[in-house]
Design an enzyme around this catalytic site. Structure first.
Site, PDB file in Angstrom:
ATOM      1  N   ASN A  59       0.819  -1.212   0.000  1.00 48.58           N
ATOM      2  CA  ASN A  59       0.000   0.000   0.000  1.00 48.58           C
ATOM      3  C   ASN A  59       0.851   1.259   0.000  1.00 48.58           C
ATOM      4  O   ASN A  59       1.157   1.803  -1.076  1.00 48.58           O
ATOM      5  CB  ASN A  59      -0.949  -0.036   1.210  1.00 48.58           C
ATOM      6  CG  ASN A  59      -2.034   1.025   1.138  1.00 48.58           C
ATOM      7  OD1 ASN A  59      -1.954   1.945   0.345  1.00 48.58           O
ATOM      8  ND2 ASN A  59      -3.046   0.887   1.960  1.00 48.58           N
ATOM      9  N   ASP A  60       1.259   1.713   1.163  1.00 47.71           N
ATOM     10  CA  ASP A  60       1.936   3.006   1.262  1.00 47.71           C
ATOM     11  C   ASP A  60       3.198   3.099   0.406  1.00 47.71           C
ATOM     12  O   ASP A  60       3.523   4.168  -0.082  1.00 47.71           O
ATOM     13  CB  ASP A  60       2.299   3.279   2.732  1.00 47.71           C
ATOM     14  CG  ASP A  60       1.058   3.457   3.590  1.00 47.71           C
ATOM     15  OD1 ASP A  60       0.072   3.999   3.074  1.00 47.71           O
ATOM     16  OD2 ASP A  60       1.089   3.033   4.757  1.00 47.71           O
TER      17      ASP A  60
END
Lengths: 468, 111
Positions: free
Chosen positions: A393-394
């Site tokens: 994700n990030d």
């Protein structure tokens, strides 16, 4: 110095040298295993030399020998079974558990030594003794909590209860006062016991408010702590090899902790203050901040992948959590058999620890040469037909390039520069930074909502049936 | 302050510096095995727990020494074995190729 003493000191010197050379050989995957074996050889030599000291001095009676033999046999047996049986995905929590054991042992050495002082040995012994008890006890309880968080026994999200900060500060004050008392030679055993108990409680209150995603940094920090505690134990009992090896680990853990924190664009102080979201984002409730999300079916994804000429797989925490490393390798092999060029883009903090993803993929027999580090793969993304993001994700969020977001300045994989993107994820939940990922609303991104293991199995099946 | 203490302090500081130098050169991919390797090295505390057992003379002393030996031995043996298991997976490309060919097409990898 007698001949015997000289020989023992030289063996200790040799062991310390082997530890350093062993760590040095871990520079390269080719020599790393040899490095570990050298280090183990040094360890065996140091332990045998210590046993020789015991035999030569004749200080140990039969009971003492039985205690050593039984204790070592039990510990070795338990350690061996745990190390053999652990799944590679559960490896970080096992390291943390062993770390707790080391810290506990170091603290006990100091406590035991304190009980046998007939007269005050002076501050140059008492200060390391107090520090050994303090650091060892903090590491013991802190590592147990960290291990529990990764294992799911202790909830992964930051735990903050009313008055937690005050309690932590109060414990710190107690530790400071008792440490000074011990160093000054007042307070006796009571001061040591109170210091130990306060430090145990401090370890718990220190780690509880920190989220699961930050645990690797915490474990690394506690690893450095244990090294320092062991070095302090070396000062207390006057043993060179404990000081050398402990200091080596103290330094290595410190460097490693800094590198991990840097890769996440966090400061160590920031992490230790805690309360900054959680890595185990199960947040199905969390919606998107805006923008349209396009979903793709397994068939669409399969066709895109099968007719691509260059595919980059971006594995993340979700892949590790779903233990889907074997499934990803199966899909990749299938694509390669069709002539697709497949490689893996590994972010420095992918998985649960730096390098953890490499270990997981290596376990699934992914060739080491296919694993590309961030700096190596980023320039290649514009030529990539499909970037398959699995549970990351990030580390793929383009928002990191702009100032003013929670992850600004964090190094990311330039997945958004690929010609098309497929994201496998359980939900639109946030990563540990707690912000929306702009990659997911990019028009060229297709989302596939499923557990990584299930998604990959479906895509593999679809590739097989559709394009045979 | 004894000269022995000053010697110990010298060893401590120089070892710290060696640790910083040796570690900072390790690539990211090996950081997890490295952490595990460093973790096993502080198992050297086993030498300390063996030495304190020799000076124990009462029940409390023996119990402390026993628990300390259990913990330290767990740290040493478990640490080295799990590190070796991790590193075993970084085989040279040639050996790896042969293995992946022989396992070609097998959908399930049981472990």
């Amino acid at each position: 110095m007698s001949t015997f003493d000289t020989v023992i000191r030289l063996v200790y010197l040799g062991a310390a040298t082997l530890f350093v050379v062993g760590l040095h050989l871990m520079n390269s995957p080719v020599t790393a295993r040899r490095g570990n074996l050298l280090s183990a050889t040094g360890m065996a030599a140091a332990i045998l030399a210590t046993l020789a000291v015991l035999i030569e001095s004749g200080a140990a009676n039969l009971t003492a020998w039985l205690v050593v033999a039984a204790g070592t046999a039990v510990g070795a047996g338990v350690g061996l079974v745990m190390a053999r049986r652990v799944r590679m995905t559960a490896m970080p929590e096992l390291v943390s558990l062993f770390n707790a054991a080391g810290g506990g042992a170091a603290a006990l050495v100091a406590v035991h030594d304190f009980l046998h002082f007939t007269e005050s040995p002076g501050a140059h012994i008492l200060i390391p003794l107090a520090l050994d008890v303090l650091i060892g006890a903090v590491t013991f309880s802190g590592s147990l909590i960290a291990s529990g968080k990764l294992h799911g026994v202790v909830p992964g999200q930051p735990i903050v209860f009313p008055g937690a900060r005050v309690l932590t500060l109060a414990l710190a004050a107690v530790m400071l006062v008792t440490t000074v008392m011990i160093a000054a030679g007042v307070g006796g055993l009571a001061a040591v016991v109170i210091l130990g108990l306060a430090a145990l409680a401090f370890g718990v209150t220190m780690v509880l408010p920190i989220g699961g995603a930050d645990m690797p940094v915490v474990i690394s920090l506690l690893n450095a702590f244990t090294g320092t505690a062991v070095a302090m134990a070396g000062f207390v009992i006057g043993n060179d090899v404990l000081i050398t090896a402990g200091a080596l680990v103290g330094a290595s853990g410190a460097i490693l902790t800094k590198l991990m924190a840097d890769a996440m664009n966090r400061s160590i102080g920031n992490i230790m203050l805690g309360g900054f979201g959680t890595g185990d984002s199960t947040g199905t409730a969390a919606g998107t901040g805006g923008g349209q999300v396009r979903t793709v079916s397994a068939d669409d994804a399969a066709i895109q992948l099968a007719y691509a000429s260059k595919v980059v797989i971006v594995p993340g925490y979700g892949l590790a959590a779903a233990q889907a490393q074997h499934q990803v390798h199966e899909l990749a092999s299938l694509l390669e058999a069709r002539g697709v060029e497949v490689s893996y883009a590994i972010h420095p903090v992918a998985g649960r620890m730096p390098g953890h993803m490499n270990v997981l993929l290596a376990e699934a027999n992914v060739p080491y040469s296919q694993l590309k580090e961030m700096d190596e793969i980023n320039p290649e993304f514009p030529q990539v037909d499909v970037a398959l993001v699995i549970g990351a994700n990030d580390v793929t969020n383009p928002a990191a390039r702009r100032p003013g977001t929670a992850i600004s300045g964090m190094p990311i994989l330039d997945v958004d520069k690929a010609k098309s993107v497929i994201v496998v994820k359980r939900s639109m939940g946030h990563g540990y930074a707690g912000i929306d990922n702009e990659l997911y609303t990019d028009p060229k991104t297709g989302m596939y909502f499923a557990d990584a293991k299930k998604a990959l199995a479906e895509m593999t099946a679809a590739v097989k049936t559709l394009v045979g | 302050m004894s000269s022995e203490f000053v010697t110990d302090l010298t060893i401590f500081v120089l070892s710290l510096l060696v640790g910083f130098e040796v570690i900072s050169k390790v690539p990211t991919t090996l950081h997890t095995p490295l952490m595990s390797a460093a973790n096993s090295i502080h198992g050297i505390v086993l030498a300390g727990t063996i030495l304190i057992a020799a000076t124990a003379s009462d029940l409390v002393g023996y119990v402390i020494a026993f628990v300390a030996c259990v913990l330290a031995a767990m740290n040493v043996v478990g640490g080295y074995v799990v590190t070796d298991r991790m590193l075993e997976m970084f085989k040279p490309p040639a050996a790896r190729k042969a293995q992946s060919v022989s396992a070609n097409g097998s959908a399930e990898v049981t472990r």
